[in-house]
Design a protein around this motif. Structure first.
Motif, short mmCIF file in Angstrom:
data_model
loop_
_atom_site.label_atom_id
_atom_site.label_comp_id
_atom_site.label_asym_id
_atom_site.label_seq_id
_atom_site.Cartn_x
_atom_site.Cartn_y
_atom_site.Cartn_z
N LEU A 181 0.82 -1.21 0.00
CA LEU A 181 0.00 0.00 0.00
C LEU A 181 0.86 1.27 0.00
O LEU A 181 0.54 2.24 -0.69
N VAL B 213 -0.47 -6.51 -3.87
CA VAL B 213 -1.08 -5.18 -3.85
C VAL B 213 -0.62 -4.34 -5.04
O VAL B 213 -1.42 -3.64 -5.66
N ILE C 170 -7.73 -4.11 4.11
CA ILE C 170 -6.99 -3.10 3.34
C ILE C 170 -7.12 -3.40 1.85
O ILE C 170 -7.40 -2.50 1.05
N ILE C 171 -6.94 -4.67 1.48
CA ILE C 171 -7.06 -5.06 0.08
C ILE C 171 -8.48 -4.77 -0.42
O ILE C 171 -8.67 -4.24 -1.52
N LYS D 213 -10.63 -2.54 0.62
CA LYS D 213 -10.83 -1.10 0.42
C LYS D 213 -10.12 -0.63 -0.84
O LYS D 213 -10.64 0.20 -1.59
N LEU D 214 -8.91 -1.15 -1.06
CA LEU D 214 -8.15 -0.74 -2.25
C LEU D 214 -8.89 -1.12 -3.52
O LEU D 214 -8.91 -0.38 -4.50
N TYR E 26 -9.19 4.79 -0.96
CA TYR E 26 -7.84 4.97 -0.45
C TYR E 26 -7.84 5.49 0.98
O TYR E 26 -6.96 5.17 1.77
N ALA F 265 -8.43 2.43 3.21
CA ALA F 265 -7.27 1.54 3.22
C ALA F 265 -6.13 2.15 4.03
O ALA F 265 -5.49 1.48 4.85
N THR F 266 -5.89 3.46 3.83
CA THR F 266 -4.78 4.12 4.51
C THR F 266 -5.03 4.21 6.01
O THR F 266 -4.11 4.04 6.81
#
Lengths: 295, 287
Positions: A131, A235, B243-244, B246-247, B252, B255-256
């Protein structure tokens, strides 16, 4: 990290010591129970998954096995995996040598903090690692607009995969060399310098022979991780078949498409890589303990 | 520090310092800072909402709970395995010792699909517990579903965490002097008492270090878990998967925010591990 090379030449002697000594010996039934528990756990949790990889890969016979390996997309995945490792490992090797020379052979303020920073990638989740680079180089990232204007692709392309691989394998060589070089001290290097050797000569003739096994060990661990990394690469890769798929990502795609035999065939290549890594590790430990004993 | 001013005998201080800091900043520090800068860019409320939404909260509970449980189970079996390897002789011991590192060397995706194949309802182990399996009666008529439930996640986390405990405890156990145990025995201690009051306290720093390392690794683990997890919202979604997710929705901010929470947890764990390791080596030095 707990993977450090450790050498115990007195192991064999110590073992007899434990078993002959009534003060360090358990009742036979206790020993039996502990061995059963320990080895049972070992078999179920470590050996069984390994056996499963090869059994599933060969379930439909050798022909299907080789057919799934001799596939164009598998070849391109192998190629990309080799490229990523061929860039990440040398970079982190140079960094490891530089950082360990700095930390083990010099005194300066903030050394402990620097060691902690070097360890950071070990404790960051691979997904977070991927990320980070998306946030910098992705379309929404800091350099995104500029990169797009100049038609440079980093995320969902090979450079992103290399960057993510460099990050997750960052500490391996340094982490192996720092304690080793610290334990060896700097007397030999100082003697060489006083006798007129240049810095480079000192490093090549004095330091390098002393650290070669630790160095090799760090490199093979770094390489195993570089070729096997999944989360971080996943990712940043974008999963473009034939273009940005590494071997572990290819395994995932095949598996999700229910091509189980093919997925396990490719996985068996990676499992072989892991086994070879462990064999080399054993060999290095054996060689290191030999040269240790001769001194 | 006077050392900083003294002339150095060995060359190479300035170039290695320069290169090390440059490379460290480029690869590690600046990207990490990017996460925090980006996560604070949308205001605290957006951050908080994204980091504490119900689905994400459920993933924290699962990730931390399963990691804690896996590390505890590994603590117990890891200690037994380290003990067996150091103290007992048995056939194939060298092989066992070498294979302990397998989870370090085996790519996580490979471990993930292998574990799924084993524990799925039609797998070698999974079928024993599935309805009609020979061990299913232990869990009633429904049997026990392992893969695609939190139980499967636990098994994957046990797999990847085991070497951390064994490899931190093993060297300490190897270096331990037998005199301590002899003294305890000659003073009339039972074997169990010697273990409980003499051996265990010596191993404690190493055990805790291994526990913390296994826990930290498990919290961030992705590859070996996602195949076996089933990824059912609110039930078997781990935090890295959030996180994945959300991405993939181009969220963003979300995820962040989750990544920032995970990074803070990683930093705290790293500090704890460093403290434990310092304590460990202090113990070693005092002997």
């Amino acid at each position: 990290m707990s993977t450090a090379l450790h050498i115990a030449p007195a192991k064999v002697r110590a073992l007899a010591k434990y078993q002959d000594n009534p003060a360090t010996r358990e009742a036979p039934w206790v020993r039996f129970a502990l061995l059963t528990l320990g080895l049972g756990f070992f078999l179920i949790f470590l050996v069984l998954p390994l056996v499963a990889v090869f059994t599933e890969a060969l379930r439909k016979g050798w022909e299907v096995y080789f057919a799934s390996l001799a596939d164009e997309e598998t070849f391109s995945a192998i190629k990309l995996t080799l490229i990523a490792a061929a860039i990440a490992v040398p970079l982190n090797l140079v960094f490891g040598l530089s950082a360990s020379w700095l930390i083990a052979k010099h005194d300066f303020r903030g050394k402990q903090l620097l060691i902690t920073f070097i360890d950071l990638p070990f404790s960051v989740s691979p997904v977070v690692a991927g990320l980070m680079y998306v946030l910098i180089f992705g379309a929404q990232g800091w350099f995104g607009p500029w990169l797009q204007a100049n038609d440079i692709k980093i995320i969902f392309a090979v450079p992103g995969i290399v960057l993510a691989t460099v990050f997750v394998t960052f500490p391996f060589v340094a982490r192996e060399l720092i304690p080793l070089m610290q334990a060896q001290g700097k007397d030999e290097e100082e003697a060489a310098t006083v006798l007129g050797a240049s810095g480079w000569q000192t490093f090549r003739r004095v330091t390098l022979p002393n650290i070669k096994w630790g160095l090799l060990y760090g490199v093979i661990l770094c390489n195993a991780r570089a070729m096997g990394e999944f989360g971080a690469v996943s990712v940043v890769s974008g999963h473009i078949r034939g273009l940005t798929n590494t071997l572990p990502l290819h395994v995932e795609i095949l598996y999700n498409e229910y091509q189980f035999a093919a997925a396990f065939a490719v996985a068996s290549l990676l499992a072989l890589l892991a086994l070879v890594t462990l064999v080399i590790k054993q060999f290095i430990e054996w060689r290191a303990s030999q040269s240790h004993g001769n001194e | 520090m006077a050392l900083f001013l003294r002339r150095r005998v060995l060359p190479g201080f300035a170039p290695t310092l320069g290169f090390t800091l440059f490379y460290l900043s480029l690869i590690v520090l600046i990207p990490l800072i990017a996460v925090f800068v980006k996560s604070s860019g949308h205001g605290f409320e957006a951050f908080w909402a994204a980091a504490t939404s119900p689905r994400v909260m459920a993933s924290y509970k699962l990730s931390f709970g399963a990691s804690l449980l896996a590390a505890l189970i590994n603590l117990f079996f890891g200690l037994i395995l380290a003990w067996c390897i150091v103290r007992y002789e048995f056939p194939g011991k060298k092989l066992v010792d070498a294979l302990i590192d397998l989870p370090f060397a085996l790519p996580t995706a490979v471990a993930g699909i292998a574990l799924t194949a084993l524990y799925a309802p039609n797998g070698w182990v999974g079928s024993l517990f599935a309805p009609g399996g020979s061990l299913a009666f232990l869990f009633g008529e429904e049997g026990l579903k392992i893969a695609f439930t939190p139980l499967g996640i636990l098994l994957a986390l046990i797999f990847i965490g085991l070497p951390f405990i064994v490899r931190t405890v093993q060297p300490v156990l190897e270096d331990m002097e037998t005199e301590l145990e002899e003294a305890a025995a000659s003073l009339g201690a039972q074997r169990w008492q010697t273990f409980r009051y003499v051996v265990l306290p010596t191993l404690l720093p190493a055990l805790l270090t291994g526990f913390a390392l296994a826990f930290a690794r498990a919290v961030g683990e992705y590859g070996s878990v996602i195949f076996i997890a089933g990824n059912i919202p609110m039930v078997s979604e781990i935090t890295p998967l959030m996180i994945i997710a959300k991405l993939e929705q181009y969220d963003y901010v979300g995820a962040t925010a989750i990544a920032a929470v995970m990074l803070i947890v990683s930093f705290v764990l790293l500090l704890i591990i460093n403290g434990l390791q310092a304590w460990s080596s202090q113990r070693g030095a005092r002997k």
